[in-house]
Each structure stands twice: as C-alpha cells, then as structure tokens.
Design a protein around this motif. Structure first.
Motif, mmCIF file in Angstrom:
data_model
loop_
_atom_site.group_PDB
_atom_site.id
_atom_site.type_symbol
_atom_site.label_atom_id
_atom_site.label_comp_id
_atom_site.label_asym_id
_atom_site.label_seq_id
_atom_site.Cartn_x
_atom_site.Cartn_y
_atom_site.Cartn_z
ATOM 1 N N VAL A 99 0.719 -1.429 -0.118
ATOM 2 C CA VAL A 99 -0.073 0.058 -0.017
ATOM 3 C C VAL A 99 0.808 1.216 0.144
ATOM 4 O O VAL A 99 1.714 1.298 0.745
ATOM 5 N N VAL A 121 0.851 5.520 0.112
ATOM 6 C CA VAL A 121 -0.113 6.767 0.351
ATOM 7 C C VAL A 121 0.800 7.855 -0.126
ATOM 8 O O VAL A 121 1.817 8.035 0.557
ATOM 9 N N ASP A 145 3.537 -6.093 9.253
ATOM 10 C CA ASP A 145 4.109 -5.566 8.118
ATOM 11 C C ASP A 145 5.317 -4.647 8.530
ATOM 12 O O ASP A 145 5.759 -4.563 9.805
ATOM 13 N N SER A 182 -14.457 -0.891 10.841
ATOM 14 C CA SER A 182 -13.296 -0.218 10.185
ATOM 15 C C SER A 182 -12.560 0.560 11.525
ATOM 16 O O SER A 182 -11.391 0.660 11.390
ATOM 17 N N LEU A 192 -9.831 -1.359 13.192
ATOM 18 C CA LEU A 192 -8.684 -1.876 12.529
ATOM 19 C C LEU A 192 -7.336 -1.131 12.789
ATOM 20 O O LEU A 192 -7.553 -0.077 13.252
ATOM 21 N N PRO A 193 -6.364 -1.826 12.977
ATOM 22 C CA PRO A 193 -5.150 -1.128 13.365
ATOM 23 C C PRO A 193 -4.556 -0.145 12.278
ATOM 24 O O PRO A 193 -5.026 -0.373 11.025
ATOM 25 N N ASP A 194 -4.364 0.964 12.764
ATOM 26 C CA ASP A 194 -4.459 2.290 11.813
ATOM 27 C C ASP A 194 -2.878 2.383 11.430
ATOM 28 O O ASP A 194 -2.069 2.544 12.654
ATOM 29 N N TYR A 195 -2.196 2.562 10.394
ATOM 30 C CA TYR A 195 -0.806 2.600 10.200
ATOM 31 C C TYR A 195 -0.567 3.943 10.555
ATOM 32 O O TYR A 195 0.727 4.154 10.844
ATOM 33 N N ARG A 196 -1.312 5.368 10.649
ATOM 34 C CA ARG A 196 -0.977 6.242 10.913
ATOM 35 C C ARG A 196 -0.785 6.502 12.346
ATOM 36 O O ARG A 196 0.042 7.473 12.950
ATOM 37 N N GLN A 239 5.149 13.700 0.130
ATOM 38 C CA GLN A 239 5.472 12.693 1.502
ATOM 39 C C GLN A 239 4.611 11.429 0.955
ATOM 40 O O GLN A 239 3.499 11.306 0.586
ATOM 41 N N LYS A 240 5.841 10.246 1.085
ATOM 42 C CA LYS A 240 4.998 9.019 0.665
ATOM 43 C C LYS A 240 5.020 7.950 2.171
ATOM 44 O O LYS A 240 6.204 8.185 2.778
ATOM 45 N N THR A 241 4.154 7.255 2.079
ATOM 46 C CA THR A 241 4.193 6.014 3.117
ATOM 47 C C THR A 241 3.966 4.707 2.394
ATOM 48 O O THR A 241 2.909 4.572 1.722
ATOM 49 N N VAL A 242 4.860 3.838 2.494
ATOM 50 C CA VAL A 242 4.469 2.639 1.823
ATOM 51 C C VAL A 242 4.570 1.337 2.819
ATOM 52 O O VAL A 242 5.217 1.474 3.848
ATOM 53 N N ILE A 243 3.645 0.637 2.786
ATOM 54 C CA ILE A 243 3.372 -0.549 3.862
ATOM 55 C C ILE A 243 3.365 -1.730 3.062
ATOM 56 O O ILE A 243 2.469 -1.836 2.015
ATOM 57 N N VAL A 244 4.193 -2.716 3.761
ATOM 58 C CA VAL A 244 4.243 -3.907 3.085
ATOM 59 C C VAL A 244 3.984 -4.968 3.692
ATOM 60 O O VAL A 244 4.818 -5.146 4.938
#
Lengths: 498, 205
Positions: free
Chosen positions: A444, A446, B101, B17, B20-24, B111-116
């Motif tokens: 993902v 963003v 992850d 929702s 759910l764990p929030d990546y922020r 500004q980019k956030t990548v989650i794998v």
C-alpha cells in the motif's frame, strides 16, 4: 496415449519446423523492421543493392532461419512427469527447464491451420515469474496436449484426474458464459486501439516513401484530377485520409474476426476456457484461483459503438505493457449487458451501479495550474507576435481542449469498496474498470503533495500482482481506512493466490 | 494452497473499520544519524559539481557564450535548497516493523508512506554502495509481486539494524511459507537477484 508413454522423453513433430520458421521470421521482422526502415536508410540501402543481390540476401536469411529451426528442432526434447514438465533445448547452450504444474497460471493450445491436417497443436504454459511464455511446445499431438492440459489443471485441484477421457468430455460440456458472433468481433476490431497504431505505421511508411509517391502522384495526376472534380486540394487530401482511415478500420474489423472467430468463453468448474480464431484457433485455460483481477475496458470508439472487452488479469512480472499483448486473456465484443460476466468469474464481483467520485480538488488544482501555464505561454506569445497571430489562436484552442480533458479525467475517476472487493474506474475518452480483491494487495502506498495536505487528501496506490491501481485525490480518512482494510485483509488472508 | 489451521482455531468475522489497526498511529523509528551526513554529502557533492561546471565552463577558451554571474548565484541557491531538502528529508524519514508489516515513510514535498505486509514479501536483500559503506549504512530491499515498481528499498538503516530487519523479515516469510505453499518460491532466497531466484526455482522442489 497411455500415461507410461507420456513419461518418456519426446520430440516435436516434423511439421513443427514450419511453425518455428514462421514464428522466428515474424519475430525477426518485428524486431528489425524499424531499425531497417529507420530514417529512410533502409531504402537507400535497397537502392544500392540490385534486385539479384536483394534476392540473395533474402534467401540467405531464410536459409539461416531454416538451419536454426532444424537444429532447434533436433535438440528439443520434453518429458511429462507426475507433477511437472521438463524441457531440454538450446542451440549453443543446453538448457533444461522444469516447471511444476502447481506454478502454472495459464495454458494455451494453438491450432494453426497448417497443423490441423496432422492432428497437431502448439502447447504453451505461463508461470507468474516469466515475462513471456515459459514453455512452448510447437507441434505435439493433440491428445498429448489435452492430457497435459488436464493434468496441469487437474493437478492444481489436488490430485490427478482419474481418467483423462472423462476430463476431456467435461471440457466440451462446460457451460458457455459468453459467445461473440462475427458482428460483435467486427465491432471489436473497429473500436480497438490497434487501428491508431496501424494508422501511425501507415503514415510513417508513407512519409518514408514520400519521394517516390510524389513522382507517382504527378504521373497519374491524381490529386489534380480529384480536385478538378471535387474541390480544393485540402478537401481532397482530407477526404483521402478519411478514406484511408475507413479502409484501415475495415481491415482492423476483419483482422479481429480472423483472430477471434467464433469466440466462446466457457466455465468449466474451477477454470475458465476461451476459444476462438480462424487461421490459428487458440484455446486459453486459466485456473479460477489464479485470477487476480478483471479489467473491463472500452476505447473511445468503443463507446460510440457500445463495445467493451474484458481482460482476465494474472500475476505479471516485468514490463507488462510489452509482454502481455500476445498472451493475455482477452474476451472481445462485450456489450453493456454482458458486464454480468464479472460475477460469473467470481460471484462477489458484481458491477457497481454508482462509484464514489474523487475529490473536486483534483479538477480545481489541475485547472488552476494548467490555466496558469497556458496564460503565461499566451502572454509570452503576445509579446513576440501580434495579437492575430495563428500561434495564439492555436494555444487558446489547446487551452480549452486541455481543460475539457481535465474535466473528463476527473469525471471518470471513481471507486467503490464492497466488502473485500474493490472497483476502480478511470478513463479519458475511453474508460477502464478494474476489479480485484483486497487480500491480494501486495503493498500500500499513500502519497500526499503540499496541496493535498492542505485539503486533507491523499493518492492511494494499491500494488497488486497484476500491477498497480491508483485512486488519486481521495479524502485522507477514506484513503487510510481503505489502506488499513487492505493490510488487514492481506495479513489475515487464508490463501495466497500469487 | 490453503492453510492447515483447524476450523475451530480460525475465525474470520468482519472487523469494524474503527477497530482496524491504523498505520498512521504508529511511531516511526528515525533513520540512523549517519544517514543525515550521508544524504547531505551525496546531494551536496552532486550540486557542487554542477555549480563548479557552471562557474568554470564559460572561462574555457573555446566556449563562446557567458551566461553571467547570475547563473552562479542561481546554482548556489539551488545547491543550498537541495541540501536543505535532503536534511529535512533525512529528519522526516522513518521506518518501523509492525507485527505483520513494514512501514516506510519518506519524501519532503511529496510525502510517501509505503506499507508492505510480510505475507506478501517474496524475498529480501540488503545492498550498499561504497559511500553508504563509508557511513556504515545498509539498504534493505523488499520484493513483492506486481512488476518492476513493486520493489521497496528502505534507506537509512545502520548495518546492525538493517541485518536485524532482514533476518526478522526472513523469519516471518519462512513462517508464512511453512504453513502454506505460497508461491513455490523458496522464501529463504535472500541476497539473490530475482533472476537468479527464478532460474533456481525450476529445479527446486
């Protein structure tokens, strides 16, 4: 053919040579045409050569291809194992390849017309890692290919099919999901984007031939004669271009009929089978659980003709735009009412009625930015030339078109999340609808620019096995929620279909 | 293809929702201190070379035009600007390993956030250039399915944490791989190019 027979090392049938030569020549021409013709150098070269030398060169090329094909054919061996296929090949370097059936995601059986009298087929397999067809066996007996196909698909279901012959019957009786008649296929060809490629190629060739053609035109005084009869020269030229385009469209329509003739998509329990083609009938088999998404697509002309096509998406690696044109699973000639097909591939994939639009800020910022650019250009041009200069008018017209283009882009973007199933639409003159399941998300991303941060927006990019899907300018909270849901779905998924 | 979890152990009901764990909401680890110096050095060196070229080329005898002193000022401003951006970027850059992850954030203007998710990583490798080695830095590269653009390179880790992260990721992949036949690819294939892994894979079982 008994299973014990299939276990031995086998060779290709002699007729396979025909395929090897034709296929090799096709590739050679495709790869070298542009180099040869580039900048007209090729023509100068041809002029320099006499016809006899030219004949010799062509003969030499043909002979070397024949020699290559013969050696390739002699060296080529394959063997079927219980759960894999082994191929030995190579001209200078010997290569041995073993592909496990469980890895196979796509099987193609081709029946070129020159194979049919001998009961032969071309068999090829594709795996997710490979950029092109992984295993290709041109010219093997049809029964053997069918046994292999059933073994590959049957194996994935969790064991050998008990009897190949019953499996075969199964195939032919699989329920038909869709059938495209010649009319639909013709429309598919008309609306397909390939005609613009063809038009470009023809235009480019004419440009290259220009000097010769000019003399020829003068000789037959064609334009002169036409303009005497029909009107001003520009009208005649425009008319000729139109006639040329119509001819190209008709050709494209006919080409599509030849390529897909009598196209049928059938549902055979755990796999989808698409069959079609006149000169080279192709049968594509895809395991349902190797499908990672679907794309419904419509070109600008397709919109006018009400013509859609469906692409069955699978794991891709490498540059998909280049590689998948030949091998992708394409269902041509769909109408609006055929959209239900997506639900017959996966029951949850029901085309949504309404999609959520992306933020209006998308349109606002791009309008503002491009307006600024165009105004600056206009001011600059006004300084350089007088106000009635043609460049100003063209820039102004371009500005209006550009603004309309941004509006079209904005209006097409849309998305919908229904449970784990996501629909994303995008387009400009044509449109494209992508559908996929959240558990398949690989990554993902963003991204937020300064303007988006001010208005609490984000670009959300979901990376899927078949490539990336982007939803730009969504409210940050929606983007984060979808991202969190995608991650949750991917991390708790029971199966991995990649 | 399917995990062999007992039906009683496994449940998969819908999760609201907001639960759910929030990546922020996760605190990110800052990058290693040497990365600041590294980033400044690389950016600064590049722009200084450009600056030197702009300053010196007009003085060469065979160059007929002289763009004037403003070009040197403009280039100096650009050098300072890009160094500033590099510094802020290093300050903002962050990474964290969650239970399931890896999150990586970078970029100043965009500004980019990548989650794998670990479950989707096909293999992991570490890499470093000569200048990075000078500063004791190591990159961790994660590869997932989805074509060329699906490679994530986490920069700014010191050698120790990079090795640890790689090791941890490999263990996670192995765990995932052990109870489900994921891709048929050996998850232990670290420090290999994708091609090498692929050619090895046909023969492996």
């Amino acid at each position: 053919m008994s299973p014990t027979e299939t276990q031995q090392w086998q060779r290709l049938a002699p007729v396979a040579l025909v395929f090897l030569v034709i296929d090799g020549l096709q590739k050679f021409i495709r790869e070298n045409l542009f180099y040869f013709l580039g900048a007209g150098a090729g023509f100068a070269f041809l002029d320099w050569l006499g016809p006899r030398e030219l004949f010799l060169v062509v003969a030499a090329i043909l002979l070397s291809f024949l020699a290559w094909a013969i050696i390739f054919h002699r060296r080529f061996r394959f063997r079927l194992e219980d759960d894999a296929i082994r191929v030995r090949r190579g001209l200078f370097q010997k290569r041995e390849l073993r592909v496990r059936f469980a890895r196979v995601q796509n099987i193609q059986l081709g029946r070129p017309f020159y194979f049919r009298p001998f009961g032969l087929v071309r068999f090829s397999l594709e795996t997710p890692g490979a950029a092109e067809k992984e295993v290709e066996l041109p010219g093997i007996p049809a029964e053997l290919a069918e046994i292999m196909r059933d073994r590959v698909t049957g194996w994935q279901a969790g064991g050998m099919p008990d009897d190949p012959s019953t499996e075969q019957e199964d195939d032919s009786t699989g329920s038909e999901l869709f059938h495209a008649g010649s009319g639909r296929l013709f429309l598919h060809g008309l609306s397909s984007n390939q005609i613009w490629v063809l038009a470009g190629l023809v235009g480019w060739l004419i440009g290259n031939f220009h000097d010769r053609l000019e003399d020829y035109y003068r000789e037959i005084a064609l334009v002169q004669w036409l303009s005497d009869a029909a009107g001003p020269v520009w009208l005649v030229v425009a008319g000729m271009i139109m006639v040329g385009l119509v001819i190209l469209m008709l050709l494209s329509g006919l080409f599509s009929i030849v390529r897909f003739h009598d196209y049928r998509l059938s549902d055979c329990d755990d796999r989808l089978v698409g069959i079609g083609g006149l000169l080279d009938q192709r049968e594509q088999t895809v395991k349902r659980d190797k499908i990672t998404g679907l794309t419904l697509q419509q070109s600008a002309l397709g919109r006018l003709l009400g013509c859609w096509y469906l692409i069955v998406r699978q794991t891709q690696s490498g540059d998909q735009e280049l590689s998948d044109a030949q091998t992708r699973f394409l269902v041509p000639g769909l109408r609006r009412q055929d959209h239900g097909l997506t639900a017959s591939v996966t029951p949850d994939w029901i085309t949504p009625g309404l999609l959520k639009p992306i933020s209006l800020h998308f349109r606002r910022i791009f309008w503002l930015r491009w307006l600024l650019v165009f105004v600056l250009v206009l001011v600059g041009l006004a300084f350089l030339f007088d106000r009635e200069h043609w460049s100003l008018q063209i820039t102004a017209a371009g500005m209006v078109l550009w603004m309309i283009g941004i509006q079209l882009r904005w209006r097409h973007w849309g998305w919908q999340a229904d449970g784990d199933c996501i629909w994303v639409r995008q387009g400009f003159l044509g449109q494209q609808l992508d559908v996929f399941d959240l558990p398949l998300v690989q990554q993902v991303r963003v991204t937020r620019g300064p303007y988006q941060r001010r208005h609490d927006l984000a670009n959300l990019q979901l990376i899927l096995p078949q490539g990336a899907v982007t939803i730009p300018f969504v409210p940050m909270d929606d983007a984060a929620e979808l991202a969190n849901r995608a991650l949750y779905a991917a991390e708790t998924a029971v199966t991995h279909r990649v | 293809m399917t995990e062999t979890t007992e039906p009683s152990e496994f449940s998969n009901g819908p999760v609201p929702s907001d639960r759910l764990p929030d990546y922020r909401r996760v605190e990110l680890n800052p990058v290693a201190r040497p990365f600041y110096a590294y980033s400044l050095a690389v950016t600064g060196a590049f722009w200084l070379i450009v600056l030197a070229a702009v300053a010196w080329i007009p003085r060469l005898p065979f160059i007929p035009f002289d763009p004037g002193p403003w070009s040197v000022f403009a280039m100096s401003a650009a050098t300072i600007w890009f160094c500033l951006v590099a510094w802020i970027d290093a300050r903002r850059r962050g990474w964290v390993v969650r239970e399931h992850d890896l999150i990586y954030r970078y970029g100043v203007i965009w500004q980019k956030t990548v989650i794998v998710p670990f479950a989707r990583i096909q293999h992991v490798e570490t890499a470093s250039g000569p200048i990075e080695r000078l500063f004791g830095l190591l990159r961790v590269k994660c590869f997932t399915a989805g074509g060329m653009m699906a490679d994530l390179s986490v920069e700014g880790l010191d050698v120790r944490s990079a090795r640890r992260v790689r090791q941890y990721l490999l263990e996670q992949i192995r765990e995932e791989g052990s109870d489900s036949d994921r891709t048929g690819q050996a998850p232990a294939g670290d420090a290999q190019s994708p091609d090498a892994e692929e050619s090895g894979e046909h023969e492996s079982d």
